[in-house]
Write a protein that holds these residues in place. Structure first.
Motif, PDB file in Angstrom:
ATOM      1  N   ASP A  87      22.904  68.752  61.604  1.00 27.38           N
ATOM      2  CA  ASP A  87      21.537  69.065  61.197  1.00 27.38           C
ATOM      3  C   ASP A  87      21.182  68.381  59.886  1.00 27.38           C
ATOM      4  N   ASP A  88      19.894  68.460  59.566  1.00 28.46           N
ATOM      5  CA  ASP A  88      19.396  67.973  58.276  1.00 28.46           C
ATOM      6  C   ASP A  88      19.705  69.015  57.213  1.00 28.46           C
ATOM      7  N   GLN A  89      20.340  68.615  56.147  1.00 29.15           N
ATOM      8  CA  GLN A  89      20.503  69.460  54.971  1.00 29.15           C
ATOM      9  C   GLN A  89      20.964  68.593  53.808  1.00 29.15           C
ATOM     10  N   ARG A  91      23.208  66.787  51.389  1.00 27.72           N
ATOM     11  CA  ARG A  91      24.598  66.348  51.541  1.00 27.72           C
ATOM     12  C   ARG A  91      25.129  65.904  50.185  1.00 27.72           C
ATOM     13  N   ASN A 108      17.605  60.946  57.545  1.00 29.57           N
ATOM     14  CA  ASN A 108      17.257  62.249  58.122  1.00 29.57           C
ATOM     15  C   ASN A 108      17.361  62.236  59.650  1.00 29.57           C
ATOM     16  N   SER A 109      17.057  63.383  60.274  1.00 24.71           N
ATOM     17  CA  SER A 109      17.192  63.507  61.731  1.00 24.71           C
ATOM     18  C   SER A 109      16.206  62.625  62.498  1.00 24.71           C
ATOM     19  N   SER A 130      22.598  63.693  48.168  1.00 28.01           N
ATOM     20  CA  SER A 130      21.568  63.001  48.950  1.00 28.01           C
ATOM     21  C   SER A 130      20.187  63.134  48.315  1.00 28.01           C
ATOM     22  N   PRO A 133      17.206  66.313  52.360  1.00 26.12           N
ATOM     23  CA  PRO A 133      17.975  66.666  53.556  1.00 26.12           C
ATOM     24  C   PRO A 133      18.327  65.420  54.373  1.00 26.12           C
ATOM     25  N   ALA A 134      19.569  65.374  54.869  1.00 26.05           N
ATOM     26  CA  ALA A 134      20.035  64.229  55.659  1.00 26.05           C
ATOM     27  C   ALA A 134      20.920  64.719  56.798  1.00 26.05           C
ATOM     28  N   LYS A 135      20.817  64.061  57.919  1.00 23.25           N
ATOM     29  CA  LYS A 135      21.689  64.324  59.074  1.00 23.25           C
ATOM     30  C   LYS A 135      22.765  63.257  59.188  1.00 23.25           C
ATOM     31  N   TYR A 136      22.467  62.061  58.687  1.00 19.25           N
ATOM     32  CA  TYR A 136      23.390  60.922  58.769  1.00 19.25           C
ATOM     33  C   TYR A 136      23.638  60.360  57.371  1.00 19.25           C
TER      34      TYR A 136
END
Length: 162
Positions: A87-89, A91, A108-109, A130, A133-136
């Protein structure tokens, strides 16, 4: 040879045997080089309509995410590691046991670049957040974010090799 001499020799031999059996086994443990394993291909779509394509290794298990690029001596220019989370959060990364200076790209997502941490120093355990929010997270060699002129709001796509 008298009784005292024999006793001393036996005590000396006994001491040598005990010391020899207690001596630590001093095997040399050699850290093997972890080599790059291409698991996919990632494209960065820049705002000026140009693209950058790199081979990626994917970190999507707890072990891979915790280990990342640790213990590696080199990485080629057109290689990177893509960390994939659920998920996005916010990091945060660090460079513990990482020998290669890196640029970190947070995504992000929606696969849009949201921030960077450039020129992360080898072995530095300082937090690299980060700030969004980031997913990757994409790790590439240091200096490539600037060299490739990558910007916030550029986007990515990736495919996994079979």
């Amino acid at each position: 040879m008298g009784f005292k001499s024999i006793n001393r020799i036996l005590i000396l031999l006994f001491t040598i045997v005990i010391l020899a059996s207690c001596k630590e086994d001093k095997k040399v443990i050699k850290q093997t080089e972890v080599s790059f394993k291409k698991e996919g291909e990632l494209t960065i779509f820049k705002s000026d309509s140009t693209q950058v394509v790199i081979d990626i290794e994917i970190a999507d298990t707890d072990f891979d995410i915790q280990t990342g690029l640790m213990y590696r001596n080199t990485m080629q220019t057109k290689q990177g590691m893509l960390f994939v989370f659920d998920d996005d959060q916010p990091r945060s990364f660090y460079m513990k046991n990482t020998r290669i200076p890196l640029d970190l790209i947070f995504i992000n997502s929606n696969k849009k670049i949201v921030s960077f941490q450039k020129n992360a120093k080898p072995f530095d355990e300082s937090s690299l957040p980060s700030n969004a929010p980031a997913k990757y997270v994409l790790e590439i060699n240091t200096g490539l974010v600037d060299s490739w002129d990558i910007s916030v709001k550029d986007s990515i796509s990736y495919i996994i090799s079979l």
